[in-house]
Write a protein that holds these residues in place. Structure first.
Motif, short mmCIF file in Angstrom:
data_model
loop_
_atom_site.label_atom_id
_atom_site.label_comp_id
_atom_site.label_asym_id
_atom_site.label_seq_id
_atom_site.Cartn_x
_atom_site.Cartn_y
_atom_site.Cartn_z
N TRP A 29 0.83 -1.20 0.00
CA TRP A 29 0.00 0.00 0.00
C TRP A 29 0.86 1.24 0.00
O TRP A 29 2.02 1.21 0.38
N GLN A 30 0.24 2.32 -0.47
CA GLN A 30 0.90 3.62 -0.49
C GLN A 30 -0.14 4.71 -0.41
O GLN A 30 -1.28 4.52 -0.80
N ALA A 31 0.29 5.84 0.14
CA ALA A 31 -0.57 7.03 0.19
C ALA A 31 0.23 8.17 -0.41
O ALA A 31 1.38 8.38 -0.06
N ARG A 43 -3.67 3.68 -2.25
CA ARG A 43 -3.75 2.49 -3.10
C ARG A 43 -3.27 1.30 -2.30
O ARG A 43 -2.27 1.39 -1.58
N PHE A 44 -3.97 0.17 -2.43
CA PHE A 44 -3.52 -1.03 -1.74
C PHE A 44 -3.94 -2.28 -2.50
O PHE A 44 -4.88 -2.26 -3.30
N THR A 45 -3.22 -3.35 -2.25
CA THR A 45 -3.49 -4.67 -2.79
C THR A 45 -3.22 -5.67 -1.68
O THR A 45 -2.19 -5.58 -1.00
N LEU A 46 -4.13 -6.62 -1.50
CA LEU A 46 -3.95 -7.66 -0.49
C LEU A 46 -3.56 -8.97 -1.15
O LEU A 46 -3.99 -9.26 -2.26
N ALA A 47 -2.75 -9.76 -0.46
CA ALA A 47 -2.31 -11.04 -0.99
C ALA A 47 -3.41 -12.10 -0.90
O ALA A 47 -3.42 -13.06 -1.66
N TYR A 78 -6.87 -1.60 -5.27
CA TYR A 78 -7.96 -0.73 -4.80
C TYR A 78 -7.41 0.68 -4.62
O TYR A 78 -6.24 0.85 -4.29
N GLU A 79 -8.26 1.66 -4.84
CA GLU A 79 -7.86 3.05 -4.69
C GLU A 79 -8.96 3.81 -3.97
O GLU A 79 -10.13 3.72 -4.34
N LEU A 80 -8.57 4.53 -2.93
CA LEU A 80 -9.50 5.35 -2.14
C LEU A 80 -8.93 6.76 -2.04
O LEU A 80 -7.71 6.95 -2.16
#
Length: 111
Positions: A29-31, A43-47, A78-80
């Protein structure tokens, strides 16, 4: 293959391994931008497919807002976005929580 050596009064165990095993992190993830003025994108992605909650907390750890709370699919990006609006300048905490992990990142809101 395991071997043991007697070293004084203590026993030292050695384990032979073949190659290092690469383990994917539970989440990436990153902001950005950070610091930010009005809006920050997360933005994040889960395994693994699992429930996830993304919150913004103030510097005392009190919840300001929940950006998302849903079941996130494995390896799906995902993006928030957080529109800080009238929040005062300062440090905030971005928290991504799953049933097995909790990640926290500092955010700096400038005006």
């Amino acid at each position: 293959m395991k071997g043991r050596e007697q070293a004084g009064a203590r026993t030292v165990a050695r384990t032979a391994t073949s190659e290092p095993v690469a383990v994917a992190p539970p989440a990436t993830w990153q902001a950005y931008p950070n610091p930010f003025r009005e809006q920050v994108t997360v933005r994040f992605t889960l395994a693994e497919t699992q429930a996830v909650t993304v919150r913004v907390l103030d510097s005392q750890g009190r919840a300001i807002t929940t950006l998302g709370q849903e079941e996130a699919q494995a390896n799906q990006p995902y993006e928030l976005e957080w529109q800080a609006g009238k929040q005062p300048a300062g440090m905030y905490l971005l928290q991504l929580q799953t049933p097995t992990h909790q990640y926290t990142q500092k955010l700096l809101l400038t005006k």
